[in-house]
Design a protein around this motif. Structure first.
Motif, PDB file in Angstrom:
ATOM      1  N   MET A 192      35.544  53.356  52.596  1.00 15.57           N
ATOM      2  CA  MET A 192      36.060  53.566  51.220  1.00 15.57           C
ATOM      3  C   MET A 192      36.472  51.366  50.213  1.00 15.57           C
ATOM      4  O   MET A 192      36.035  51.683  48.724  1.00 15.57           O
ATOM      5  N   CYS A 193      35.642  50.807  51.050  1.00 21.12           N
ATOM      6  CA  CYS A 193      36.055  49.636  50.738  1.00 21.12           C
ATOM      7  C   CYS A 193      34.898  49.423  50.021  1.00 21.12           C
ATOM      8  O   CYS A 193      34.479  49.201  48.735  1.00 21.12           O
ATOM      9  N   PHE A 194      33.584  50.368  49.920  1.00 23.01           N
ATOM     10  CA  PHE A 194      32.197  50.537  49.273  1.00 23.01           C
ATOM     11  C   PHE A 194      31.863  51.089  47.851  1.00 23.01           C
ATOM     12  O   PHE A 194      31.942  51.274  47.269  1.00 23.01           O
ATOM     13  N   GLU A 195      33.127  52.151  48.243  1.00 25.44           N
ATOM     14  CA  GLU A 195      33.427  53.621  47.121  1.00 25.44           C
ATOM     15  C   GLU A 195      34.424  52.640  46.298  1.00 25.44           C
ATOM     16  O   GLU A 195      34.119  52.589  44.562  1.00 25.44           O
ATOM     17  N   ALA A 196      34.909  51.516  46.521  1.00 30.99           N
ATOM     18  CA  ALA A 196      36.105  50.633  45.119  1.00 30.99           C
ATOM     19  C   ALA A 196      35.222  49.295  44.895  1.00 30.99           C
ATOM     20  O   ALA A 196      35.472  50.033  43.182  1.00 30.99           O
ATOM     21  N   ILE A 197      34.586  48.521  45.219  1.00 24.89           N
ATOM     22  CA  ILE A 197      33.682  47.827  44.417  1.00 24.89           C
ATOM     23  C   ILE A 197      32.567  48.542  44.257  1.00 24.89           C
ATOM     24  O   ILE A 197      32.826  48.605  42.678  1.00 24.89           O
ATOM     25  N   GLY A 198      31.975  49.801  44.236  1.00 19.76           N
ATOM     26  CA  GLY A 198      31.454  50.415  42.943  1.00 19.76           C
ATOM     27  C   GLY A 198      31.842  51.030  42.212  1.00 19.76           C
ATOM     28  O   GLY A 198      31.072  50.701  41.029  1.00 19.76           O
ATOM     29  N   TYR A 199      33.442  51.239  42.502  1.00 15.30           N
ATOM     30  CA  TYR A 199      33.966  52.042  41.266  1.00 15.30           C
ATOM     31  C   TYR A 199      34.299  50.628  39.943  1.00 15.30           C
ATOM     32  O   TYR A 199      34.226  50.284  38.622  1.00 15.30           O
ATOM     33  N   ALA A 200      34.535  49.105  40.844  1.00 19.46           N
ATOM     34  CA  ALA A 200      34.979  48.434  40.171  1.00 19.46           C
ATOM     35  C   ALA A 200      33.337  48.014  39.021  1.00 19.46           C
ATOM     36  O   ALA A 200      33.794  47.436  38.544  1.00 19.46           O
ATOM     37  N   ARG A 201      32.990  47.628  39.903  1.00 21.39           N
ATOM     38  CA  ARG A 201      31.426  47.621  39.243  1.00 21.39           C
ATOM     39  C   ARG A 201      31.009  47.655  38.490  1.00 21.39           C
ATOM     40  O   ARG A 201      30.740  47.627  37.471  1.00 21.39           O
ATOM     41  N   GLY A 202      31.428  49.558  38.429  1.00 20.58           N
ATOM     42  CA  GLY A 202      31.028  50.305  37.333  1.00 20.58           C
ATOM     43  C   GLY A 202      32.116  49.467  35.671  1.00 20.58           C
ATOM     44  O   GLY A 202      30.945  49.668  34.481  1.00 20.58           O
ATOM     45  N   TYR A 203      32.757  49.192  35.719  1.00 20.96           N
ATOM     46  CA  TYR A 203      34.144  48.378  34.751  1.00 20.96           C
ATOM     47  C   TYR A 203      33.292  47.061  35.160  1.00 20.96           C
ATOM     48  O   TYR A 203      33.025  46.473  33.373  1.00 20.96           O
ATOM     49  N   CYS A 204      32.997  46.310  35.564  1.00 16.86           N
ATOM     50  CA  CYS A 204      32.943  45.043  35.716  1.00 16.86           C
ATOM     51  C   CYS A 204      31.347  44.876  35.003  1.00 16.86           C
ATOM     52  O   CYS A 204      31.556  44.021  33.377  1.00 16.86           O
ATOM     53  N   ASP A 205      30.317  45.766  35.096  1.00 19.90           N
ATOM     54  CA  ASP A 205      29.016  45.684  34.275  1.00 19.90           C
ATOM     55  C   ASP A 205      29.461  45.875  32.753  1.00 19.90           C
ATOM     56  O   ASP A 205      28.181  45.324  31.937  1.00 19.90           O
ATOM     57  N   ALA A 206      30.225  46.649  32.442  1.00 19.52           N
ATOM     58  CA  ALA A 206      30.418  47.054  31.221  1.00 19.52           C
ATOM     59  C   ALA A 206      31.207  46.519  30.810  1.00 19.52           C
ATOM     60  O   ALA A 206      30.957  46.113  29.698  1.00 19.52           O
ATOM     61  N   ALA A 207      32.138  45.159  31.635  1.00 12.05           N
ATOM     62  CA  ALA A 207      33.071  44.381  31.032  1.00 12.05           C
ATOM     63  C   ALA A 207      32.106  43.549  30.757  1.00 12.05           C
ATOM     64  O   ALA A 207      32.697  42.073  29.752  1.00 12.05           O
ATOM     65  N   GLY A 208      31.062  42.919  30.988  1.00 11.17           N
ATOM     66  CA  GLY A 208      30.159  41.726  31.262  1.00 11.17           C
ATOM     67  C   GLY A 208      30.674  40.656  32.052  1.00 11.17           C
ATOM     68  O   GLY A 208      31.165  39.183  31.849  1.00 11.17           O
ATOM     69  N   ILE A 209      32.156  41.572  33.177  1.00  8.96           N
ATOM     70  CA  ILE A 209      32.783  40.634  34.242  1.00  8.96           C
ATOM     71  C   ILE A 209      31.807  40.287  35.174  1.00  8.96           C
ATOM     72  O   ILE A 209      31.092  41.245  35.984  1.00  8.96           O
ATOM     73  N   GLY A 210      31.618  39.121  35.934  1.00 11.79           N
ATOM     74  CA  GLY A 210      30.282  39.180  37.185  1.00 11.79           C
ATOM     75  C   GLY A 210      31.141  40.063  38.988  1.00 11.79           C
ATOM     76  O   GLY A 210      32.863  40.298  38.885  1.00 11.79           O
ATOM     77  N   SER A 211      30.261  40.948  39.204  1.00 10.44           N
ATOM     78  CA  SER A 211      30.412  41.178  40.581  1.00 10.44           C
ATOM     79  C   SER A 211      31.197  40.356  41.815  1.00 10.44           C
ATOM     80  O   SER A 211      32.100  41.392  42.479  1.00 10.44           O
ATOM     81  N   GLY A 212      32.044  39.379  41.339  1.00 12.31           N
ATOM     82  CA  GLY A 212      32.807  39.212  42.818  1.00 12.31           C
ATOM     83  C   GLY A 212      34.092  40.159  43.002  1.00 12.31           C
ATOM     84  O   GLY A 212      34.759  39.816  43.530  1.00 12.31           O
ATOM     85  N   GLU A 213      34.480  39.814  41.093  1.00  9.99           N
ATOM     86  CA  GLU A 213      36.247  40.278  41.060  1.00  9.99           C
ATOM     87  C   GLU A 213      35.587  42.004  41.593  1.00  9.99           C
ATOM     88  O   GLU A 213      36.843  42.673  42.050  1.00  9.99           O
ATOM     89  N   ALA A 214      34.999  42.309  41.405  1.00  8.19           N
ATOM     90  CA  ALA A 214      34.565  44.198  41.946  1.00  8.19           C
ATOM     91  C   ALA A 214      34.599  43.864  43.608  1.00  8.19           C
ATOM     92  O   ALA A 214      35.270  44.411  44.886  1.00  8.19           O
ATOM     93  N   ILE A 215      34.202  42.909  43.873  1.00  6.96           N
ATOM     94  CA  ILE A 215      34.093  43.050  45.861  1.00  6.96           C
ATOM     95  C   ILE A 215      35.529  42.170  46.125  1.00  6.96           C
ATOM     96  O   ILE A 215      35.454  42.343  47.074  1.00  6.96           O
ATOM     97  N   ASP A 216      36.351  41.513  45.318  1.00  7.59           N
ATOM     98  CA  ASP A 216      37.546  41.454  46.428  1.00  7.59           C
ATOM     99  C   ASP A 216      38.170  41.960  46.288  1.00  7.59           C
ATOM    100  O   ASP A 216      39.026  42.668  46.668  1.00  7.59           O
ATOM    101  N   PHE A 217      38.291  43.014  45.333  1.00  9.97           N
ATOM    102  CA  PHE A 217      38.651  44.611  44.603  1.00  9.97           C
ATOM    103  C   PHE A 217      39.012  45.160  46.204  1.00  9.97           C
ATOM    104  O   PHE A 217      39.608  46.141  46.768  1.00  9.97           O
ATOM    105  N   GLY A 218      37.223  45.761  46.542  1.00  6.36           N
ATOM    106  CA  GLY A 218      37.295  46.362  47.359  1.00  6.36           C
ATOM    107  C   GLY A 218      37.315  46.104  48.539  1.00  6.36           C
ATOM    108  O   GLY A 218      37.932  46.538  49.811  1.00  6.36           O
ATOM    109  N   ARG A 219      37.769  44.821  48.982  1.00  4.45           N
ATOM    110  CA  ARG A 219      38.462  44.383  50.186  1.00  4.45           C
ATOM    111  C   ARG A 219      39.556  44.379  50.571  1.00  4.45           C
ATOM    112  O   ARG A 219      39.909  44.403  51.064  1.00  4.45           O
ATOM    113  N   ALA A 220      40.100  44.194  49.289  1.00  7.47           N
ATOM    114  CA  ALA A 220      41.508  44.229  49.330  1.00  7.47           C
ATOM    115  C   ALA A 220      41.802  45.392  49.481  1.00  7.47           C
ATOM    116  O   ALA A 220      43.044  46.358  50.325  1.00  7.47           O
ATOM    117  N   TYR A 221      41.047  46.455  49.189  1.00 10.21           N
ATOM    118  CA  TYR A 221      41.282  48.095  49.192  1.00 10.21           C
ATOM    119  C   TYR A 221      41.434  48.397  50.219  1.00 10.21           C
ATOM    120  O   TYR A 221      41.861  49.196  50.444  1.00 10.21           O
TER     121      TYR A 221
END
Length: 102
Positions: free
Chosen positions: A22-51
């Motif tokens: 689920m960590c990596f699934e959450a990272i993938g989900y958030a990465r899609g959003y971050c990529d579309a919004a032009g946000i760095g992937s660090g936010e997605a990684i932090d979120f996935g780890r928290a999830y």
């Protein structure tokens, strides 16, 4: 739970197979959003780890989508809430009469 788990918390969490996946699934989900919004992937990684830490805790949890929405709002990702569209504003006053000038 702190917003971003420590390395120790995350490493302990991913010993749980479901949390690891689920960590990596959450990272993938958030990465899609971050990529579309032009946000760095660090936010997605932090979120996935928290999830992952949340999943490993065996507590009730929201979907990844709900947890990401909480993350973006600065809320605890474990918060489970119903997502509903806001009610349309009525032009009726409390007595039921139209407050729109005619």
């Amino acid at each position: 739970m702190n917003r971003i788990p420590t390395d120790e918390q995350w490493l302990q969490a991913i010993e749980n197979h479901q949390a690891h996946v689920m960590c990596f699934e959450a990272i993938g989900y958030a990465r899609g959003y971050c990529d579309a919004a032009g946000i760095g992937s660090g936010e997605a990684i932090d979120f996935g780890r928290a999830y992952a830490v949340l999943v490993a805790s065996h507590r009730s949890r929201p979907s990844i989508e709900g947890a990401w929405r909480n993350w973006q709002a600065g809320l605890d990702i474990a918060t489970i809430s119903a997502y509903a569209e806001p009610e349309p504003q009525s032009s009726l006053d409390p007595s039921g009469k139209s407050s729109t000038p005619t």
